[in-house]
Design an enzyme around this catalytic site. Structure first.
Site, PDB file in Angstrom:
ATOM      1  N   TYR A 145       0.841  -1.203   0.000  1.00  0.00           N
ATOM      2  CA  TYR A 145       0.000   0.000   0.000  1.00  0.00           C
ATOM      3  C   TYR A 145       0.877   1.255   0.000  1.00  0.00           C
ATOM      4  CZ  TYR A 145      -3.762   3.180   1.545  1.00  0.00           C
ATOM      5  OH  TYR A 145      -4.685   4.206   1.651  1.00  0.00           O
ATOM      6  N   PHE A 191     -14.042  -0.305  16.652  1.00  0.00           N
ATOM      7  CA  PHE A 191     -14.417   0.061  18.034  1.00  0.00           C
ATOM      8  C   PHE A 191     -15.930   0.297  18.152  1.00  0.00           C
ATOM      9  CE2 PHE A 191     -10.021   1.899  19.550  1.00  0.00           C
ATOM     10  CZ  PHE A 191      -9.504   0.609  19.530  1.00  0.00           C
TER      11      PHE A 191
HETATM   12  P1  NAD Z   1     -12.799   1.783   0.359  1.00  0.00           P
HETATM   13  O1  NAD Z   1     -12.170   0.440   0.442  1.00  0.00           O
HETATM   14  O2  NAD Z   1     -14.129   1.970   1.017  1.00  0.00           O
HETATM   15  O3  NAD Z   1     -12.952   2.245  -1.143  1.00  0.00           O
HETATM   16  C1  NAD Z   1     -12.126   1.811  -2.189  1.00  0.00           C
HETATM   17  C2  NAD Z   1     -12.993   1.570  -3.403  1.00  0.00           C
HETATM   18  O4  NAD Z   1     -12.168   1.227  -4.524  1.00  0.00           O
HETATM   19  C3  NAD Z   1     -13.972   0.396  -3.209  1.00  0.00           C
HETATM   20  O5  NAD Z   1     -15.234   0.743  -3.703  1.00  0.00           O
HETATM   21  C4  NAD Z   1     -13.333  -0.737  -4.039  1.00  0.00           C
HETATM   22  O6  NAD Z   1     -14.273  -1.693  -4.464  1.00  0.00           O
HETATM   23  C5  NAD Z   1     -12.684   0.058  -5.154  1.00  0.00           C
HETATM   24  N1  NAD Z   1     -11.562  -0.623  -5.800  1.00  0.00           N
HETATM   25  C6  NAD Z   1     -10.488  -1.205  -5.207  1.00  0.00           C
HETATM   26  N2  NAD Z   1      -9.644  -1.680  -6.133  1.00  0.00           N
HETATM   27  C7  NAD Z   1     -10.191  -1.392  -7.349  1.00  0.00           C
HETATM   28  C8  NAD Z   1      -9.792  -1.614  -8.693  1.00  0.00           C
HETATM   29  N3  NAD Z   1      -8.652  -2.249  -8.977  1.00  0.00           N
HETATM   30  N4  NAD Z   1     -10.607  -1.185  -9.690  1.00  0.00           N
HETATM   31  C9  NAD Z   1     -11.763  -0.545  -9.415  1.00  0.00           C
HETATM   32  N5  NAD Z   1     -12.195  -0.293  -8.157  1.00  0.00           N
HETATM   33  C10 NAD Z   1     -11.415  -0.717  -7.143  1.00  0.00           C
HETATM   34  O7  NAD Z   1     -11.734   2.821   0.947  1.00  0.00           O
HETATM   35  P2  NAD Z   1     -11.823   4.397   1.194  1.00  0.00           P
HETATM   36  O8  NAD Z   1     -11.518   4.636   2.615  1.00  0.00           O
HETATM   37  O9  NAD Z   1     -13.057   4.949   0.607  1.00  0.00           O
HETATM   38  O10 NAD Z   1     -10.566   4.907   0.363  1.00  0.00           O
HETATM   39  C11 NAD Z   1     -10.683   5.509  -0.908  1.00  0.00           C
HETATM   40  C12 NAD Z   1      -9.336   6.021  -1.369  1.00  0.00           C
HETATM   41  O11 NAD Z   1      -8.830   6.983  -0.451  1.00  0.00           O
HETATM   42  C13 NAD Z   1      -8.280   4.925  -1.490  1.00  0.00           C
HETATM   43  O12 NAD Z   1      -7.473   5.177  -2.618  1.00  0.00           O
HETATM   44  C14 NAD Z   1      -7.469   5.097  -0.227  1.00  0.00           C
HETATM   45  O13 NAD Z   1      -6.147   4.647  -0.402  1.00  0.00           O
HETATM   46  C15 NAD Z   1      -7.541   6.599  -0.009  1.00  0.00           C
HETATM   47  N6  NAD Z   1      -7.339   6.940   1.409  1.00  0.00           N
HETATM   48  C16 NAD Z   1      -8.328   6.739   2.319  1.00  0.00           C
HETATM   49  C17 NAD Z   1      -8.089   7.053   3.659  1.00  0.00           C
HETATM   50  C18 NAD Z   1      -9.146   6.880   4.725  1.00  0.00           C
HETATM   51  O14 NAD Z   1      -8.861   7.151   5.887  1.00  0.00           O
HETATM   52  N7  NAD Z   1     -10.367   6.499   4.417  1.00  0.00           N
HETATM   53  C19 NAD Z   1      -6.841   7.556   4.048  1.00  0.00           C
HETATM   54  C20 NAD Z   1      -5.861   7.724   3.082  1.00  0.00           C
HETATM   55  C21 NAD Z   1      -6.115   7.437   1.752  1.00  0.00           C
HETATM   56  N1  UDP Z   2      -6.205  -0.450  15.899  1.00  0.00           N
HETATM   57  C1  UDP Z   2      -6.573  -0.977  17.138  1.00  0.00           C
HETATM   58  N2  UDP Z   2      -7.630  -1.833  17.194  1.00  0.00           N
HETATM   59  C2  UDP Z   2      -8.352  -2.187  16.101  1.00  0.00           C
HETATM   60  C3  UDP Z   2      -7.987  -1.653  14.841  1.00  0.00           C
HETATM   61  C4  UDP Z   2      -6.894  -0.793  14.778  1.00  0.00           C
HETATM   62  O1  UDP Z   2      -5.969  -0.665  18.167  1.00  0.00           O
HETATM   63  O2  UDP Z   2      -9.302  -2.961  16.264  1.00  0.00           O
HETATM   64  C5  UDP Z   2      -5.070   0.480  15.834  1.00  0.00           C
HETATM   65  C6  UDP Z   2      -4.022   0.157  14.770  1.00  0.00           C
HETATM   66  O3  UDP Z   2      -3.047  -0.728  15.285  1.00  0.00           O
HETATM   67  C7  UDP Z   2      -3.467   1.542  14.488  1.00  0.00           C
HETATM   68  C8  UDP Z   2      -4.655   2.474  14.665  1.00  0.00           C
HETATM   69  O4  UDP Z   2      -5.591   1.745  15.447  1.00  0.00           O
HETATM   70  O5  UDP Z   2      -2.485   1.874  15.417  1.00  0.00           O
HETATM   71  C9  UDP Z   2      -5.310   2.893  13.358  1.00  0.00           C
HETATM   72  O6  UDP Z   2      -5.549   1.722  12.601  1.00  0.00           O
HETATM   73  P1  UDP Z   2      -6.319   1.748  11.197  1.00  0.00           P
HETATM   74  O7  UDP Z   2      -6.234   0.360  10.649  1.00  0.00           O
HETATM   75  O8  UDP Z   2      -7.665   2.344  11.385  1.00  0.00           O
HETATM   76  O9  UDP Z   2      -5.504   2.786  10.314  1.00  0.00           O
HETATM   77  P2  UDP Z   2      -3.945   3.011   9.980  1.00  0.00           P
HETATM   78  O10 UDP Z   2      -3.097   2.139  10.863  1.00  0.00           O
HETATM   79  O11 UDP Z   2      -3.827   2.643   8.549  1.00  0.00           O
HETATM   80  O12 UDP Z   2      -3.754   4.431  10.275  1.00  0.00           O
END
Ligand code: NAD
Ligand code: UDP
Length: 311
Positions: A145, A191
């Protein structure tokens, strides 16, 4: 009416983005439904300006109609989902982003890449500014990732320099809200679901690691503002700069749900970042953007959503 294409449009963030864009644009949602759900977009499926295309962006996509904006959101985002098939995650970020940049080049479209705070890895600088180059393990379980997203940024800037593609890059920090999957393993959804079901809250490590949580509506407004910028391509951090330990989050969720659940400690996953907080001064300066939903308020809305789906 111009057309915006949203990859990953049936996911958590993508579906909220489709909702926001439909106010001004025709929207094409492209998704392979790996983590996305029809449920997230069912309220807009009947809208004449909304088109759903089931497609994996790892494969090239050719569109006859003119596309003006591409929001590249497609990629599994929670650790359990992106580690499920690590090679596919890399392909989605590298091949998928190349395909979308190729489409942007062909259509003369502006393209926004959903990058992430994960490109900073387990950061040695705190809070994280865009100038920080990060501390990523290139061979660990999160690398598919983190490195995939880093390569996607590189591709964006090379297409910009070499092919004059009109790019925008946002680095998204932990975002939460309604439509997160109950089972995606991220901390807020875990959570809340555990607390509502009366199960133990699983705290990884001792819970002293920190995150800064942004409510989804704040994030979406930042993304749209960035796409509308004419003279700034990024990268720019988008997130909430209020920092909490994961243990504090667990305690807040228990209190707000009036749950009898206990907190139990589990092993800390490999390469779990110890601290994370965005420096958002660049977003403030360039976009006039900052989040305004505090964690308690956003958690309340998210808890209400989860109560509805766990009924
Ligand atoms: P999510 O898993 O809910 O959404 C991802 C979407 O992309 C899903 O609908 C999935 O089916 C689709 N998808 C995955 N691979 C695909 C492919 N090869 N072709 C077509 N569709 C595909 O996740 P999200 O939280 O909504 O994240 C959306 C974007 O934002 C991602 O790129 C993620 O890396 C980025 N992002 C999210 C967060 C967050 O906190 N939510 C933080 C940083 C970056
Ligand atoms: N985490 C946790 N319990 C859970 C899921 C996640 O303590 O049930 C912790 C995880 O180890 C991390 C933080 O919460 O330190 C955020 O995790 P998340 O997977 O939401 O996002 P990311 O690590 O990608 O920021």
């Amino acid at each position: 009416m111009k057309t915006a294409l949203v990859t990953g449009g049936a996911g958590f963030l993508g579906s909220h983005l489709c909702d926001a864009l439909l106010k001004n644009y025709r929207v094409i949602c492209v998704d392979n439904f790996f983590t996305g759900k029809k449920e997230n977009i069912k309220h807009i499926l009947g809208n004449n300006n909304f088109v759903l295309l089931e497609h994996d962006i790892i494969n090239p996509l050719f569109m006859d109609e003119k596309i003006s904006y591409i929001y590249n959101m497609a990629c599994p985002a929670s650790p359990i989902h992106y580690q499920y098939n690590a090679i596919r995650t890399i392909k989605a970020n590298v091949l998928g982003t190349m395909n979308m940049l190729g489409m942007a080049k062909k259509h003369g479209a502006r393209i926004l890449q959903a990058s992430t705070s994960e490109i900073y890895g387990d950061p040695l600088e705190h809070p994280q500014k865009e100038s920080y180059r990060g501390n990523v393990n290139s061979i660990g379980i999160r690398s598919c990732y983190d490195e995939g997203k880093r390569c996607a940024e590189t591709l964006c800037f090379d297409y910009y320099r070499q092919n004059k593609v009109d790019i925008r890059v946002v680095r998204i920090f932990n975002t939460y809200g309604p439509r997160m999957s109950v089972d995606d393993g991220r901390v807020v959804s875990n959570f809340i679901a555990q607390a509502l079901k009366g199960k133990n809250l699983t705290l990884y490590g001792d819970g002293s690691q920190t995150r800064s949580f942004c409510y989804v509506s704040d994030l979406i407004s930042g993304i749209v503002k960035m796409m509308e910028q004419d003279n700034f391509i990024g990268p720019v951090n988008l997130g909430n700069s209020d920092e909490f330990t994961v243990k504090e989050l667990a305690e807040m969720v228990i209190k707000m749900t009036s749950s009898k659940s206990k907190i139990v400690c589990k092993e800390l996953p490999e390469d779990d970042p110890q601290r994370r907080r965005p420096d958002i001064s660049l977003a403030r300066k360039k976009l006039g953007w900052e989040p305004n939903i505090r964690l308690e308020e956003g958690l309340m809305k998210t808890i209400e959503y989860f109560k509805g789906i766990l009924k």
